[in-house]
Design a protein around this motif. Sequence first.
Motif, PDB file in Angstrom:
ATOM      1  N   SER A 181       0.826  -1.207   0.000  1.00 54.30           N
ATOM      2  CA  SER A 181       0.000   0.000   0.000  1.00 54.30           C
ATOM      3  C   SER A 181       0.862   1.259   0.000  1.00 54.30           C
ATOM      4  N   CYS A 182       1.942   1.248   0.798  1.00 54.49           N
ATOM      5  CA  CYS A 182       2.857   2.404   0.854  1.00 54.49           C
ATOM      6  C   CYS A 182       3.546   2.612  -0.482  1.00 54.49           C
ATOM      7  N   LEU A 183       3.933   1.495  -1.121  1.00 58.27           N
ATOM      8  CA  LEU A 183       4.595   1.572  -2.416  1.00 58.27           C
ATOM      9  C   LEU A 183       3.672   2.169  -3.464  1.00 58.27           C
ATOM     10  N   LYS A 184       2.412   1.746  -3.439  1.00 58.89           N
ATOM     11  CA  LYS A 184       1.433   2.287  -4.387  1.00 58.89           C
ATOM     12  C   LYS A 184       1.246   3.790  -4.189  1.00 58.89           C
ATOM     13  N   GLN A 185       1.249   4.228  -2.927  1.00 57.59           N
ATOM     14  CA  GLN A 185       1.110   5.652  -2.629  1.00 57.59           C
ATOM     15  C   GLN A 185       2.297   6.441  -3.163  1.00 57.59           C
ATOM     16  N   ILE A 186       3.493   5.889  -3.014  1.00 57.83           N
ATOM     17  CA  ILE A 186       4.708   6.550  -3.521  1.00 57.83           C
ATOM     18  C   ILE A 186       4.648   6.659  -5.043  1.00 57.83           C
ATOM     19  N   GLN A 187       4.258   5.570  -5.699  1.00 56.59           N
ATOM     20  CA  GLN A 187       4.161   5.556  -7.160  1.00 56.59           C
ATOM     21  C   GLN A 187       3.093   6.541  -7.644  1.00 56.59           C
ATOM     22  N   TYR A 188       1.991   6.594  -6.901  1.00 52.06           N
ATOM     23  CA  TYR A 188       0.915   7.517  -7.258  1.00 52.06           C
ATOM     24  C   TYR A 188       1.395   8.967  -7.157  1.00 52.06           C
TER      25      TYR A 188
ATOM     26  N   GLU B 127       4.448  10.014  -7.403  1.00 49.27           N
ATOM     27  CA  GLU B 127       5.408  10.232  -8.497  1.00 49.27           C
ATOM     28  C   GLU B 127       4.681  10.560  -9.795  1.00 49.27           C
ATOM     29  N   PHE B 128       3.593   9.816 -10.034  1.00 51.71           N
ATOM     30  CA  PHE B 128       2.818  10.061 -11.255  1.00 51.71           C
ATOM     31  C   PHE B 128       2.178  11.445 -11.230  1.00 51.71           C
ATOM     32  N   ILE B 129       1.568  11.815 -10.104  1.00 53.32           N
ATOM     33  CA  ILE B 129       0.935  13.128  -9.975  1.00 53.32           C
ATOM     34  C   ILE B 129       1.964  14.230 -10.202  1.00 53.32           C
ATOM     35  N   LYS B 130       3.150  14.054  -9.669  1.00 55.00           N
ATOM     36  CA  LYS B 130       4.217  15.040  -9.852  1.00 55.00           C
ATOM     37  C   LYS B 130       4.588  15.175 -11.320  1.00 55.00           C
ATOM     38  N   SER B 131       4.625  14.055 -12.032  1.00 53.39           N
ATOM     39  CA  SER B 131       5.003  14.082 -13.449  1.00 53.39           C
ATOM     40  C   SER B 131       3.967  14.814 -14.302  1.00 53.39           C
ATOM     41  N   ILE B 132       2.661  14.640 -13.993  1.00 48.22           N
ATOM     42  CA  ILE B 132       1.652  15.336 -14.800  1.00 48.22           C
ATOM     43  C   ILE B 132       1.532  16.808 -14.403  1.00 48.22           C
ATOM     44  N   GLN B 133       1.851  17.112 -13.135  1.00 46.65           N
ATOM     45  CA  GLN B 133       1.814  18.516 -12.720  1.00 46.65           C
ATOM     46  C   GLN B 133       2.882  19.326 -13.443  1.00 46.65           C
TER      47      GLN B 133
ATOM     48  N   TYR C  39      -4.994   6.704 -14.838  1.00 43.39           N
ATOM     49  CA  TYR C  39      -3.918   6.058 -14.083  1.00 43.39           C
ATOM     50  C   TYR C  39      -4.506   5.101 -13.047  1.00 43.39           C
ATOM     51  N   LYS C  40      -5.522   5.554 -12.340  1.00 42.44           N
ATOM     52  CA  LYS C  40      -6.166   4.712 -11.327  1.00 42.44           C
ATOM     53  C   LYS C  40      -6.799   3.477 -11.975  1.00 42.44           C
ATOM     54  N   LYS C  41      -7.348   3.658 -13.169  1.00 37.94           N
ATOM     55  CA  LYS C  41      -7.948   2.537 -13.902  1.00 37.94           C
ATOM     56  C   LYS C  41      -6.866   1.507 -14.252  1.00 37.94           C
ATOM     57  N   ILE C  42      -5.718   1.986 -14.701  1.00 36.78           N
ATOM     58  CA  ILE C  42      -4.609   1.095 -15.061  1.00 36.78           C
ATOM     59  C   ILE C  42      -4.115   0.333 -13.837  1.00 36.78           C
ATOM     60  N   ARG C  43      -3.943   1.044 -12.719  1.00 39.26           N
ATOM     61  CA  ARG C  43      -3.427   0.414 -11.505  1.00 39.26           C
ATOM     62  C   ARG C  43      -4.404  -0.606 -10.931  1.00 39.26           C
ATOM     63  N   SER C  44      -5.697  -0.408 -11.209  1.00 43.55           N
ATOM     64  CA  SER C  44      -6.691  -1.374 -10.718  1.00 43.55           C
ATOM     65  C   SER C  44      -6.603  -2.697 -11.471  1.00 43.55           C
ATOM     66  N   VAL C  45      -5.985  -2.667 -12.653  1.00 41.25           N
ATOM     67  CA  VAL C  45      -5.849  -3.869 -13.486  1.00 41.25           C
ATOM     68  C   VAL C  45      -4.467  -4.507 -13.312  1.00 41.25           C
ATOM     69  N   LEU C  46      -3.441  -3.659 -13.293  1.00 46.49           N
ATOM     70  CA  LEU C  46      -2.069  -4.166 -13.198  1.00 46.49           C
ATOM     71  C   LEU C  46      -1.674  -4.453 -11.755  1.00 46.49           C
ATOM     72  N   ASN C  47      -0.992  -5.542 -11.553  1.00 52.44           N
ATOM     73  CA  ASN C  47      -0.444  -5.853 -10.236  1.00 52.44           C
ATOM     74  C   ASN C  47       1.032  -5.434 -10.240  1.00 52.44           C
ATOM     75  N   GLY C  48       1.237  -4.133 -10.293  1.00 51.30           N
ATOM     76  CA  GLY C  48       2.593  -3.606 -10.377  1.00 51.30           C
ATOM     77  C   GLY C  48       2.616  -2.289 -11.118  1.00 51.30           C
ATOM     78  N   ARG C  49       3.810  -1.770 -11.348  1.00 47.87           N
ATOM     79  CA  ARG C  49       3.961  -0.493 -12.039  1.00 47.87           C
ATOM     80  C   ARG C  49       3.899  -0.677 -13.550  1.00 47.87           C
TER      81      ARG C  49
ATOM     82  N   ILE D  73       4.212   7.766 -18.928  1.00 48.34           N
ATOM     83  CA  ILE D  73       5.043   7.108 -17.917  1.00 48.34           C
ATOM     84  C   ILE D  73       6.279   6.459 -18.545  1.00 48.34           C
ATOM     85  N   ARG D  74       6.085   5.734 -19.637  1.00 46.33           N
ATOM     86  CA  ARG D  74       7.211   5.028 -20.268  1.00 46.33           C
ATOM     87  C   ARG D  74       8.226   6.017 -20.851  1.00 46.33           C
TER      88      ARG D  74
END
Length: 317
Positions: free
Chosen positions: A4-11, A13-19, A35-45, A78-79
């Motif tokens: 859960s902490c890792l997901k928060q960190i990744q989230y 990071e993503f918000i910072k990149s779009i800002q 992004y949230k839709k993608i993360r709900s499907v992928l088990n990872g980054r 992201i890529r």
Amino acid sequence: MMDSCLKQIQYREFIKSIQLSPLSLKSKKQYETSYKKIRSVLNGRVIDFDEEFLINMLRNIDAKPETKSQMVSVILLIRRNHKLDVDDILFYRGTRVKENGISKLIGGELYKEIQDHKVKSKIATNNDLPTMRELETFLENLYKEKKYGDYILNYLLIHYGVRNKDLDILCTFQKKVISKTKQNVKKYTHNYLYPTKYYCWFIVNEYKTSKTYGRKKIRIRDRHFQKSVIEYIRDGEKKLLLNPVTKKEVTEEGIGRIVKDKTYKKIGEGRIFKAIIKHILSIENMEVRMLKLHLISDSRGTSPQVIINHYATDIPI
């Protein structure tokens, strides 16, 4: 807990990149949702999976093609930020290149899926458009029920084909809003309805194509409309059409929601305009048909050709 902490960190990071990106506020919100839709499907980054896996995920996910397209935009962002390959994803989405001055689509599996979905959606929508008689009856009932604000809004939609943004209006008894003097034109830059004893002025400064067509000034002679505007602002000198209670201007997204909620069967501005165009193009007398098409073109601030290309219900996308 660690996951859960890792997901928060990744989230974050993503918000910072779009800002840091030049995207509009609306686009940034759409990217965040995707992004949230993608993360709900992928088990990872996103960066943990190769392009083939991501493309298969998009093919199999239960989502509209337009939603998939937004997800692709997020994946590309992201890529690219991590200097990873995106060629296969671009091919899946579709890329246009010019060969000998002619635009050519390379790949485009998703692009074709989007186009097919648009055609199917358009057919379904056009089969359920209201008739002008239904719209006029709805309008008459609003007037009889003394719902003056809703009547004003729907009258402008039905008779002048305006867009949502045009309806961000201040109804006022201040005559200066219709003044042609440079000082007042510069000062009063909003959209206004100003009623006189016999008619009503509709002044539109803020609308989608204002840079092309400039300030619109329309005299509306309908007595029911003129009376409705007077009754609507009778309690004071001025009153906002869309947000009269809090007296605060609303966002562009907020305008769309308010307008849709007040229209016939909550179908919104776009489908009302399609119904109007369907009616106009059904008129047998060509001279009358072209006159009405040009009148609605002027009041909307859109060329007749654009209207036919995008709103005529019997013409494919």
